[in-house]
Design a protein around this motif. Structure first.
Motif, short mmCIF file in Angstrom:
data_model
loop_
_atom_site.label_atom_id
_atom_site.label_comp_id
_atom_site.label_asym_id
_atom_site.label_seq_id
_atom_site.Cartn_x
_atom_site.Cartn_y
_atom_site.Cartn_z
N GLU A 73 6.18 7.99 10.61
CA GLU A 73 7.03 6.82 10.80
C GLU A 73 8.43 7.23 11.25
O GLU A 73 9.03 6.61 12.12
N MET A 83 0.85 -1.20 0.00
CA MET A 83 0.00 0.00 0.00
C MET A 83 0.88 1.25 0.00
O MET A 83 1.83 1.34 0.78
N PHE A 135 6.65 0.83 8.84
CA PHE A 135 5.67 -0.25 8.86
C PHE A 135 5.77 -1.14 7.62
O PHE A 135 5.86 -0.64 6.49
N GLU A 136 5.75 -2.45 7.86
CA GLU A 136 5.57 -3.40 6.77
C GLU A 136 4.14 -3.32 6.26
O GLU A 136 3.88 -3.52 5.08
N ARG A 137 3.22 -3.03 7.19
CA ARG A 137 1.80 -2.90 6.85
C ARG A 137 1.33 -1.50 7.27
O ARG A 137 0.78 -1.33 8.35
N PRO A 138 1.55 -0.50 6.43
CA PRO A 138 1.19 0.88 6.80
C PRO A 138 -0.30 1.06 7.07
O PRO A 138 -0.69 2.04 7.72
N GLU A 139 -1.13 0.11 6.59
CA GLU A 139 -2.56 0.23 6.86
C GLU A 139 -2.85 0.15 8.36
O GLU A 139 -3.86 0.68 8.84
N LEU A 140 -1.96 -0.52 9.11
CA LEU A 140 -2.14 -0.57 10.57
C LEU A 140 -1.98 0.82 11.19
O LEU A 140 -2.74 1.19 12.08
N ARG A 160 2.42 4.80 0.62
CA ARG A 160 2.44 5.68 1.78
C ARG A 160 2.23 7.14 1.37
O ARG A 160 2.76 7.57 0.36
N ARG A 189 -2.50 3.64 9.59
CA ARG A 189 -3.66 4.44 9.16
C ARG A 189 -4.86 4.17 10.06
O ARG A 189 -5.59 5.08 10.44
N ARG A 190 -5.06 2.90 10.39
CA ARG A 190 -6.19 2.56 11.27
C ARG A 190 -5.99 3.16 12.66
O ARG A 190 -6.93 3.64 13.29
N ASP A 204 2.69 -5.01 13.86
CA ASP A 204 3.53 -4.94 12.67
C ASP A 204 4.92 -5.51 12.90
O ASP A 204 5.47 -6.19 12.03
#
Length: 228
Positions: free
Chosen positions: A11, A1, A18-23, A3, A25-26, A130
């Motif tokens: 960050e 995703m 983050f490996e999972r930037p959606e985390l 950034r 964002r949430r 993450d």
């Protein structure tokens, strides 16, 4: 995703990519912005509070190996309470990246202590999910910094100390009275007066009733103990 520049900047301030930037964002999405396909940060807040608690409990045990449970508990509470989380959130400017609904944004949500504290806990959970516990632990200890080693000086709530002082002398508990309120609705300023049955009193002004009460209690405590 992909950034956004905003996420990348946060960050860097957090010290974790983050490996999972959606985390992340949430973790930054307030309930006023949630909806179909967009989760808010409340569940992450629940988890982050527990991760923070474990890290701080472990850190306090290592910081003072002779402290009793009774000594450790108020230090722990001082480090994990919402005010402490909000302070750290301000240090890394989480407010600038919060995703807020229009009403929250217009009412100064980016500066609200409760929203900042909740978001900080949610970000901790996001880092934990993450990168794992050790990564979250390292970030927490780095962001809390000297607060851990100096907490012994600040752990006692002055309101509690003043009440104990009064009770030890057979007095009724201190009374707190709001004597003034100013400022706009989204950023009120309170003046609180604390009074003892003996007639001694002190007041303080702050951006929250709790803070004003604490500062008034600290002022009156300094006043009465100087005469002991």
């Amino acid at each position: 995703m992909k950034r956004s520049a905003e996420i990348e900047a946060l960050e860097q301030r957090l010290g974790h990519r983050f490996e999972r930037p959606e985390l992340l964002r949430r973790a930054l999405t307030h309930s006023s912005m949630s909806g179909p396909g967009r989760e808010d940060n409340q569940r992450l807040e629940f988890l982050g509070d527990r991760v923070l608690g474990l890290v701080m409990a472990e850190a306090l045990l290592g910081e003072d190996r002779k402290a009793s449970e009774g000594q450790l508990a108020p230090r722990f509470n001082a480090l994990v309470r919402k005010e402490a989380c909000a302070e750290v959130a301000r240090d890394v400017d989480i407010g600038a990246a919060l995703k807020l609904g229009r009403s929250e944004m217009m009412s100064g949500g980016r500066r609200k202590q409760a929203l900042l504290g909740d978001a900080m806990e949610a970000v901790i959970a996001a880092v934990y999910l993450d990168g794992g516990f050790e990564v979250a632990r390292e970030m927490i200890l780095r962001l809390w910094g000297a607060r851990v080693s100096t907490v012994q000086q600040d752990a006692r709530d002055p309101r509690t100390s003043l009440q104990e002082w009064a009770q030890a002398r057979g007095m009724t508990p201190p009374a707190y009275v709001e004597t003034a309120r100013s400022g706009p609705d989204h950023a009120p300023v309170f003046t609180i007066e604390v009074r003892l049955a003996s007639g001694q009193k002190a007041d303080a002004t702050a951006g929250s009733k709790r803070k004003a009460e604490q500062e008034a209690a600290a002022a009156l405590l300094a006043q009465v103990t100087a005469n002991d």
